[in-house]
Design a protein around this motif. Structure first.
Motif, mmCIF file in Angstrom:
data_model
loop_
_atom_site.group_PDB
_atom_site.id
_atom_site.type_symbol
_atom_site.label_atom_id
_atom_site.label_comp_id
_atom_site.label_asym_id
_atom_site.label_seq_id
_atom_site.Cartn_x
_atom_site.Cartn_y
_atom_site.Cartn_z
ATOM 1 N N ASP A 69 6.239 36.400 39.542
ATOM 2 C CA ASP A 69 6.130 37.852 39.408
ATOM 3 C C ASP A 69 4.912 38.368 40.164
ATOM 4 O O ASP A 69 3.931 37.650 40.356
ATOM 5 N N PHE A 70 5.002 39.581 40.602
ATOM 6 C CA PHE A 70 3.937 40.172 41.417
ATOM 7 C C PHE A 70 4.087 41.692 41.411
ATOM 8 O O PHE A 70 5.116 42.223 40.998
ATOM 9 N N GLU A 71 3.035 42.342 41.898
ATOM 10 C CA GLU A 71 3.105 43.798 42.013
ATOM 11 C C GLU A 71 3.458 44.126 43.452
ATOM 12 O O GLU A 71 2.854 43.579 44.366
ATOM 13 N N ASP A 72 4.451 44.998 43.668
ATOM 14 C CA ASP A 72 4.790 45.325 45.061
ATOM 15 C C ASP A 72 3.881 46.437 45.562
ATOM 16 O O ASP A 72 3.023 46.930 44.834
ATOM 17 N N LYS A 73 4.072 46.827 46.819
ATOM 18 C CA LYS A 73 3.144 47.792 47.416
ATOM 19 C C LYS A 73 3.263 49.173 46.776
ATOM 20 O O LYS A 73 2.403 50.018 46.949
ATOM 21 N N GLY A 74 4.347 49.374 46.018
ATOM 22 C CA GLY A 74 4.509 50.647 45.312
ATOM 23 C C GLY A 74 3.982 50.586 43.882
ATOM 24 O O GLY A 74 4.230 51.494 43.095
ATOM 25 N N GLY A 75 3.317 49.481 43.536
ATOM 26 C CA GLY A 75 2.739 49.352 42.203
ATOM 27 C C GLY A 75 3.747 48.972 41.133
ATOM 28 O O GLY A 75 3.462 49.048 39.937
ATOM 29 N N ARG A 76 4.964 48.557 41.542
ATOM 30 C CA ARG A 76 5.966 48.126 40.548
ATOM 31 C C ARG A 76 5.745 46.665 40.190
ATOM 32 O O ARG A 76 5.363 45.869 41.053
ATOM 33 N N ARG A 77 6.024 46.339 38.937
ATOM 34 C CA ARG A 77 5.934 44.939 38.505
ATOM 35 C C ARG A 77 7.293 44.294 38.772
ATOM 36 O O ARG A 77 8.309 44.683 38.182
ATOM 37 N N ILE A 78 7.312 43.316 39.671
ATOM 38 C CA ILE A 78 8.553 42.737 40.190
ATOM 39 C C ILE A 78 8.609 41.254 39.828
ATOM 40 O O ILE A 78 7.568 40.614 39.740
ATOM 41 N N ALA A 79 9.813 40.717 39.683
ATOM 42 C CA ALA A 79 9.941 39.256 39.587
ATOM 43 C C ALA A 79 11.117 38.798 40.436
ATOM 44 O O ALA A 79 12.153 39.473 40.495
ATOM 45 N N LEU A 80 10.948 37.635 41.107
ATOM 46 C CA LEU A 80 12.089 36.991 41.760
ATOM 47 C C LEU A 80 12.977 36.460 40.648
ATOM 48 O O LEU A 80 12.478 35.943 39.642
ATOM 49 N N ARG A 81 14.292 36.574 40.806
ATOM 50 C CA ARG A 81 15.170 36.196 39.694
ATOM 51 C C ARG A 81 15.076 34.691 39.397
ATOM 52 O O ARG A 81 15.183 33.870 40.310
ATOM 53 N N PRO A 82 14.882 34.333 38.116
ATOM 54 C CA PRO A 82 14.882 32.908 37.755
ATOM 55 C C PRO A 82 16.296 32.437 37.421
ATOM 56 O O PRO A 82 16.530 31.235 37.269
ATOM 57 N N GLU A 83 17.225 33.374 37.273
ATOM 58 C CA GLU A 83 18.632 33.099 36.980
ATOM 59 C C GLU A 83 19.355 34.424 37.196
ATOM 60 O O GLU A 83 18.718 35.436 37.493
ATOM 61 N N GLN A 84 20.676 34.444 37.059
ATOM 62 C CA GLN A 84 21.370 35.681 37.428
ATOM 63 C C GLN A 84 22.108 36.370 36.283
ATOM 64 O O GLN A 84 22.609 37.473 36.452
ATOM 65 N N THR A 85 22.159 35.716 35.120
ATOM 66 C CA THR A 85 22.868 36.339 33.990
ATOM 67 C C THR A 85 22.241 37.691 33.629
ATOM 68 O O THR A 85 22.963 38.675 33.422
ATOM 69 N N ALA A 86 20.906 37.721 33.566
ATOM 70 C CA ALA A 86 20.249 38.975 33.170
ATOM 71 C C ALA A 86 20.556 40.084 34.179
ATOM 72 O O ALA A 86 20.785 41.235 33.794
ATOM 73 N N SER A 87 20.591 39.721 35.469
ATOM 74 C CA SER A 87 20.902 40.732 36.489
ATOM 75 C C SER A 87 22.335 41.223 36.340
ATOM 76 O O SER A 87 22.600 42.419 36.474
ATOM 77 N N VAL A 88 23.270 40.293 36.063
ATOM 78 C CA VAL A 88 24.674 40.683 35.896
ATOM 79 C C VAL A 88 24.790 41.649 34.702
ATOM 80 O O VAL A 88 25.499 42.653 34.763
ATOM 81 N N CYS A 89 24.050 41.375 33.632
ATOM 82 C CA CYS A 89 24.072 42.276 32.463
ATOM 83 C C CYS A 89 23.459 43.625 32.815
ATOM 84 O O CYS A 89 23.954 44.671 32.376
ATOM 85 N N ARG A 90 22.402 43.609 33.603
ATOM 86 C CA ARG A 90 21.774 44.869 34.029
ATOM 87 C C ARG A 90 22.754 45.670 34.881
ATOM 88 O O ARG A 90 22.894 46.891 34.722
ATOM 89 N N ILE A 91 23.484 44.988 35.765
ATOM 90 C CA ILE A 91 24.491 45.672 36.594
ATOM 91 C C ILE A 91 25.555 46.295 35.683
ATOM 92 O O ILE A 91 25.962 47.444 35.863
ATOM 93 N N TYR A 92 25.987 45.523 34.689
ATOM 94 C CA TYR A 92 27.018 46.010 33.768
ATOM 95 C C TYR A 92 26.531 47.258 33.032
ATOM 96 O O TYR A 92 27.259 48.253 32.927
#
Ligand code: AMP
Length: 421
Positions: A69-92
Motif C-alpha cells: 500500500d502507498f499514497e498516490d500523487k493525489g493523496g489517495r491511500r492505494i493498495a495493489l490487489r492481494p487477491e481479486q474477490t474483494a474487487s469483484v464484490c466492489r464491482i458488483y
C-alpha cells in the motif's frame, strides 16, 4: 559477464517462452471451461482504495502484513490487489448486475510474502465468483469447475479439502469454545499462537508448529456448532459432489487465510508439492463481504487457483507440457528485394508460424539460422527462383527428404501440405 545494473526484485520472476506459452494456454483452458459454465470475464483494476482490501479482515496476514500500500500523487491511500474477490464484490456493489452474477477472472496479485519456491510477491490466479445466490448447488458448480480444470490438466495427486464455517451467528459460539479450549492450557501454546489467539482464534488452528499440534488436534470442531440451516446446506454440497463423482475429504480444521468466509470453505492440496506451499487453490462462501463493502446484503461464493503453483504441480506430475509454439517455416532469401517480406506476410496470414533472416546475411548464415530455429521447413528464394516465379521448400529435419521447387503462387498450399505430413 558483468552483472547487469538491475535484476528482477525478490519475489518477482521474468517469465519467458516456453513458460509464458504454458501459462497462456492454462488461462485459455480455464476461460473456456468458465465460459462453458455461463461465467463472464471481468478485469478488475490492479489497484484499489486500500479500504476495499481492509474489509477482507484487518487481522489476516494478507491485510496486516502483506499489503503493498502507498499514497498516490493525489493523496489517495492505494493498495495493489492481494487477491481479486474483494474487487469483484466492489464491482458488483457498484454496477449491480442481475443475479446470480457469474464472473471469472485471471491476472496477477501482489503480496509482500516471504519469497520461496511456490511463494512469490507477484503471482497469478484464475478464479470464479457467483454473487446473489444462497443455493448450495452453486457451491457444487464452482467446486466442480475447479476440480474438472485440474483434471483436464492431468493433475491426479490433488485432494479437495472441504469444510463449513457456519453462519455469522454460529461463529461467536464456536469462537468462545475455541478460546476457552486454548486458554485452559495457555502455557502449552507457542508464543506466536498465544498472540494469534488474542486477535484471531480461528487462525490458531492453522498453526503448523509442533508445540501446538496436540492442543490444535484436540480443539472443538466448527461442524459441531453449525446451525440447522448451515448444516443442511453443507449436506447438500456434499451430496452434489458425490453425485458428480468429485472426491473430497472433510477437513473440520480448514479455516483459510481470510476472515470473510462463511459456510462452505475448500482448498485443493497438491500432494506432489512441499506441504507449506501445497495449496493450489481454494475458496468458499462470503455471505457478508458485499455488505461490508457498502453493497446490498447479497451472498457470494467463489474460488481462486494459483497459476504458478498449479504449473509446479504439473511439473511434479509430468503433465501439461503446454502447447508447441515453435516456428514452422524459416525463410531464406538472398535477392535483396521484398520476396522474404511478402512470403512471410502471406504465410503468417494463412496461420503458419513463420520467421526469417534479416541484415542481408549470406545464404550459408541464413541456412544456419533456419537450422537453429527448429523449424521443420525452410523456404528458399534465391535470385534464380525469384526470376522464374518459383520458390524452393527444403525439409530440414528428415535426412532423406528432397528439396522441392514449386511455383510461388503454390507456396502456402504446399507448405501446409508438407507440415501436415
Ligand atoms: P488465497 O487467495 O490465499 O486463497 O490463494 C489462492 C491460491 O493462490 C493459493 O491456493 C495458492 O495456490 C495461490 N497463492 C496464494 N499466495 C501465493 C503466493 N504468494 N505465491 C504464489 N501463489 C500464491
Amino acid at each position: 559477464m558483468a552483472r547487469p545494473l538491475f535484476q528482477a526484485l525478490p519475489g518477482t520472476r521474468d517469465l519467458l517462452p516456453p513458460d509464458t506459452d504454458r501459462m497462456r494456454d492454462l488461462v485459455v483452458r480455464f476461460a473456456d471451461q468458465a465460459i462453458a459454465a455461463g461465467f463472464g470475464h471481468v478485469i478488475p483494476p490492479m489497484f484499489e482504495d486500500v479500504g476495499v482490501f481492509v474489509r477482507l479482515g484487518a487481522a489476516s496476514d494478507i491485510v496486516s502484513k502483506e499489503l503493498y500500500d502507498f499514497e498516490d500523487k493525489g493523496g489517495r491511500r492505494i493498495a495493489l490487489r492481494p487477491e481479486q474477490t474483494a474487487s469483484v464484490c466492489r464491482i458488483y456493489a457498484e454496477a449491480r448486475p442481475t443475479t446470480p452474477w457469474k464472473a471469472w477472472y485471471a491476472g496477477p496479485n501482489f503480496r509482500y510474502d516471504k519469497p520461496q519456491a511456490g511463494r512469490y510477491r507477484q503471482f497469478d490466479q484464475v478464479g470464479a465468483e457467483v454473487i446473489g445466490s444462497h443455493d448450495p448447488d452453486v457451491d457444487v458448480e464452482l467446486i466442480a469447475l475447479a476440480a474438472r480444470f485440474f483434471e483436464g490438466l492431468g493433475i491426479t495427486k490433488v485432494r479437495l479439502l472441504l469444510n463449513s464455517l457456519g453462519d455469522a451467528a454460529d461463529r461467536p459460539r464456536y469462537l468462545d469454545a475455541l478460546r476457552a479450549h486454548f486458554e485452559a492450557d495457555l502455557g502449552a501454546l507457542s508464543e506466536q499462537s498465544r498472540q494469534t489467539l488474542m486477535t484471531n482464534p480461528l487462525r490458531v488452528l492453522d498453526s503448523k508448529r509442533p508445540q501446538d499440534a496436540a492442543l490444535v488436534s484436540a480443539a472443538p470442531l466448527i461442524t459441531d456448532f453449525l446451525s440447522d440451516a448451515a448444516s443442511t446446506a453443507f449436506d447438500r454440497v456434499q451430496g452434489g459432489l458425490r453425485t458428480l463423482g468429485v472426491g473430497f475429504e472433510l477437513a473440520p480444521r480448514l479455516v483459510r487465510g481470510l476472515d470473510y468466509y462463511t459456510r462452505t470453505t475448500f482448498e485443493f492440496a497438491a500432494d506432489s508439492l512441499e506441504s507449506a506451499q501445497n495449496a493450489i487453490g481454494g475458496g468458499g462462501r462470503y455471505d457478508g463481504l458485499i455488505a461490508d463493502l457498502g453493497g446490498p446484503p447479497d451472498p457470494g461464493v467463489g474460488f481462486a487457483l494459483g497459476v504458478d503453483r498449479t504449473l509446479l504441480a504439473c511439473d511434479a506430475e509430468g503433465c501439461f507440457a503446454g502447447p508447441s509454439t515453435g516456428v514452422e517455416v524459416w525463410i531464406v532469401s538472398t535477392t535483396g528485394g521484398y520476396e522474404a517480406t511478402e512470403a512471410a506476410d502471406e504465410l503468417r496470414t494463412a496461420g503458419v508460424r513463420t520467421d526469417r533472416s534479416f541484415d542481408a546475411r549470406s545464404m550459408k548464415a541464413q541456412m544456419k539460422s533456419a537450422d537453429r530455429s527448429g523449424a521443420p521447413l525452410a523456404v528458399i528464394i534465391g535470385a534464380d527462383e525469384a526470376a522464374d516465379g518459383m520458390v524452393s521448400i527444403r525439409p530440414l529435419r528428415e535426412q532423406a527428404a528432397q528439396q522441392l521447387l514449386v511455383p510461388r503462387s503454390d507456396l502456402v498450399a504446399k507448405v501446409k501440405e508438407m507440415l501436415e505430413q
